[in-house]
Scaffold this motif. Structure first.
Motif, mmCIF file in Angstrom:
data_model
loop_
_atom_site.group_PDB
_atom_site.id
_atom_site.type_symbol
_atom_site.label_atom_id
_atom_site.label_comp_id
_atom_site.label_asym_id
_atom_site.label_seq_id
_atom_site.Cartn_x
_atom_site.Cartn_y
_atom_site.Cartn_z
ATOM 1 N N MET A 40 0.819 -1.212 0.000
ATOM 2 C CA MET A 40 0.000 0.000 0.000
ATOM 3 C C MET A 40 0.850 1.258 0.000
ATOM 4 S SD MET A 40 -3.399 -0.590 2.338
ATOM 5 C CE MET A 40 -2.527 -0.863 3.879
ATOM 6 N N TYR A 41 1.964 1.220 0.726
ATOM 7 C CA TYR A 41 2.765 2.432 0.890
ATOM 8 C C TYR A 41 4.122 2.348 0.202
ATOM 9 C CZ TYR A 41 -0.832 3.756 4.209
ATOM 10 O OH TYR A 41 -2.033 4.084 4.781
ATOM 11 N N GLY A 42 4.252 1.418 -0.728
ATOM 12 C CA GLY A 42 5.480 1.323 -1.500
ATOM 13 C C GLY A 42 5.538 2.379 -2.591
ATOM 14 N N PRO A 43 6.624 2.415 -3.374
ATOM 15 C CA PRO A 43 6.724 3.385 -4.475
ATOM 16 C C PRO A 43 5.594 3.162 -5.470
ATOM 17 C CG PRO A 43 8.440 1.707 -4.631
ATOM 18 C CD PRO A 43 7.793 1.525 -3.307
ATOM 19 N N LEU A 44 5.097 4.261 -6.018
ATOM 20 C CA LEU A 44 3.930 4.180 -6.909
ATOM 21 C C LEU A 44 4.157 5.063 -8.126
ATOM 22 C CD1 LEU A 44 0.985 3.304 -7.441
ATOM 23 C CD2 LEU A 44 0.252 5.279 -6.073
ATOM 24 N N GLN A 45 4.119 4.445 -9.296
ATOM 25 C CA GLN A 45 4.213 5.212 -10.541
ATOM 26 C C GLN A 45 2.830 5.726 -10.890
ATOM 27 O OE1 GLN A 45 7.272 5.601 -12.407
ATOM 28 N NE2 GLN A 45 6.075 7.243 -13.349
ATOM 29 N N ASP A 46 2.686 7.035 -10.961
ATOM 30 C CA ASP A 46 1.394 7.644 -11.252
ATOM 31 C C ASP A 46 1.597 8.653 -12.374
ATOM 32 O OD1 ASP A 46 -1.493 7.983 -10.361
ATOM 33 O OD2 ASP A 46 -0.784 10.059 -10.258
ATOM 34 N N GLY A 47 1.249 8.265 -13.591
ATOM 35 C CA GLY A 47 1.514 9.130 -14.727
ATOM 36 C C GLY A 47 3.016 9.339 -14.873
ATOM 37 N N PRO A 48 3.459 10.593 -15.005
ATOM 38 C CA PRO A 48 4.896 10.841 -15.169
ATOM 39 C C PRO A 48 5.672 10.858 -13.858
ATOM 40 C CG PRO A 48 3.701 12.908 -15.292
ATOM 41 C CD PRO A 48 2.659 11.826 -15.153
ATOM 42 N N ARG A 95 -4.045 3.177 6.477
ATOM 43 C CA ARG A 95 -5.307 2.913 5.784
ATOM 44 C C ARG A 95 -5.869 1.557 6.204
ATOM 45 N NH1 ARG A 95 -4.503 1.657 -0.296
ATOM 46 N NH2 ARG A 95 -3.041 3.380 0.018
ATOM 47 N N GLN A 96 -7.153 1.536 6.580
ATOM 48 C CA GLN A 96 -7.760 0.285 7.021
ATOM 49 C C GLN A 96 -9.273 0.396 6.992
ATOM 50 O OE1 GLN A 96 -7.076 -0.067 11.546
ATOM 51 N NE2 GLN A 96 -5.620 1.534 10.900
ATOM 52 N N GLU A 97 -9.937 -0.760 6.906
ATOM 53 C CA GLU A 97 -11.389 -0.799 6.969
ATOM 54 C C GLU A 97 -11.801 -1.070 8.403
ATOM 55 O OE1 GLU A 97 -13.826 -4.072 5.255
ATOM 56 O OE2 GLU A 97 -14.651 -2.457 4.021
ATOM 57 N N ARG A 144 -19.728 -0.315 7.510
ATOM 58 C CA ARG A 144 -18.267 -0.292 7.430
ATOM 59 C C ARG A 144 -17.788 1.067 6.919
ATOM 60 N NH1 ARG A 144 -16.215 -3.908 10.469
ATOM 61 N NH2 ARG A 144 -14.305 -4.023 9.202
ATOM 62 N N ALA A 145 -16.511 1.329 7.086
ATOM 63 C CA ALA A 145 -15.920 2.576 6.601
ATOM 64 C C ALA A 145 -14.434 2.361 6.334
ATOM 65 C CB ALA A 145 -16.108 3.700 7.618
ATOM 66 N N MET A 146 -13.931 3.043 5.324
ATOM 67 C CA MET A 146 -12.489 3.130 5.117
ATOM 68 C C MET A 146 -11.983 4.269 5.992
ATOM 69 S SD MET A 146 -11.322 0.821 3.101
ATOM 70 C CE MET A 146 -9.716 1.570 2.903
ATOM 71 N N ARG A 147 -10.902 4.013 6.727
ATOM 72 C CA ARG A 147 -10.355 5.039 7.609
ATOM 73 C C ARG A 147 -8.919 5.346 7.209
ATOM 74 N NH1 ARG A 147 -9.794 3.647 13.812
ATOM 75 N NH2 ARG A 147 -7.685 3.042 13.201
ATOM 76 N N TYR A 148 -8.620 6.637 7.142
ATOM 77 C CA TYR A 148 -7.298 7.112 6.781
ATOM 78 C C TYR A 148 -6.811 8.092 7.849
ATOM 79 C CZ TYR A 148 -9.203 5.890 2.112
ATOM 80 O OH TYR A 148 -9.818 5.275 1.040
ATOM 81 N N GLY A 149 -5.519 8.118 8.100
ATOM 82 C CA GLY A 149 -4.946 9.148 8.948
ATOM 83 C C GLY A 149 -4.759 10.425 8.150
#
Length: 250
Positions: free
Chosen positions: A60-68, A85-87, A116-121
């Motif tokens: 989830m929190y590794g490197p992520l290629q997003d567009g350029p 991030r967790q449900e 249920r809900a997705m929860r983010y910090g």
């Protein structure tokens, strides 16, 4: 360093709970259905299916290629686990699709079906810059351009090069900072409107992962870039948002 304007009055926890109970608020609970007392109601509780987008923290929190842009990995082990991030069970009582920001806990919830809900910090504005209330996500943007308000530039003269001006001939705003890895709005932005007007507050990404769980920015709701991309894919334009001080989290 997100957009800022004078804050609206805070919505107290008592008002939030009473509004939900009354069912009169715009973001209120769905109506109930009566069941005749002569019938026996059988409820089959089927466990929710695992969310395919929730995997290992390293993924989830590794490197992520997003567009350029290659978004760097986040050292999740340096962030308290409650902000990962967790449900979770939904503590808000709001209808599915609603975003609820609990400023007292530094949590953002995206309400899902079946309780249920997705929860983010999240990171939030420091004292004197907070905004709270009800609104809608009027628009969304990928790698948004940042337009610091004039008041912020006055407080931080080094931002002068990003001052925005309105071109009457083209009808467009000019200036600001291009989207990118160092842009304060991060990889995605959700623009909060209230009564049809831009509040100048955003739910947005940030390269400053160490601010999650803290109150250091100038008023907006900031998220880890990997998390805001996840939220962006789940939220539609027109989604209601409630920013409040406490939702009874245990």
């Amino acid at each position: 360093m997100p957009d800022n304007r004078s804050p609206n009055p805070a919505l107290s926890r008592r008002k939030f709970l009473s509004a939900a109970a009354a069912g009169t608020a715009t973001l209120g609970l769905a109506g109930c259905v009566s069941v005749p007392s002569t019938q026996k109601l059988v409820v089959i509780d089927t466990p929710p299916e695992p969310d395919p987008q929730l995997s290992s923290l390293a993924s989830m929190y590794g490197p992520l290629q997003d567009g350029p842009y290659l978004i760097p990995a986040v050292p999740f082990d340096k962030i308290p686990s409650r902000f990962h991030r967790q449900e979770v069970a939904d503590p808000t009582g709001e209808r599915p699709g609603t975003i609820v920001v609990d400023v007292s806990q530094h949590f953002l919830y995206l309400v899902r079906p079946r309780g249920r809900a997705m929860r983010y910090g999240v990171g939030l504005g420091r004292a004197g810059f907070e905004w709270s209330g009800k609104g809608v996500i009027e628009r969304k943007a990928e790698w948004p351009r940042w337009h610091p308000p004039a008041e912020m530039i006055d407080r931080q003269p080094e931002l002068e090069k990003y001052r925005t001006t309105y071109n009457k001939q083209t009808g467009e705003w000019e200036g600001g900072m291009d989207g990118g890895l160092n842009n304060p709005l991060g990889a995605r932005a959700h623009y909060i409107y209230q009564d049809g007007k831009d509040t100048l507050y955003r739910v947005h990404g940030s390269p400053e992962w160490w601010t999650i769980g803290k109150s250091v920015s100038s008023g907006c709701v900031r998220m880890i870039n990997q998390d805001v991309i996840d939220l962006y894919g789940r939220v539609t334009t027109g989604s209601p948002i409630l920013v409040t001080n406490g939702v009874g989290v245990a």
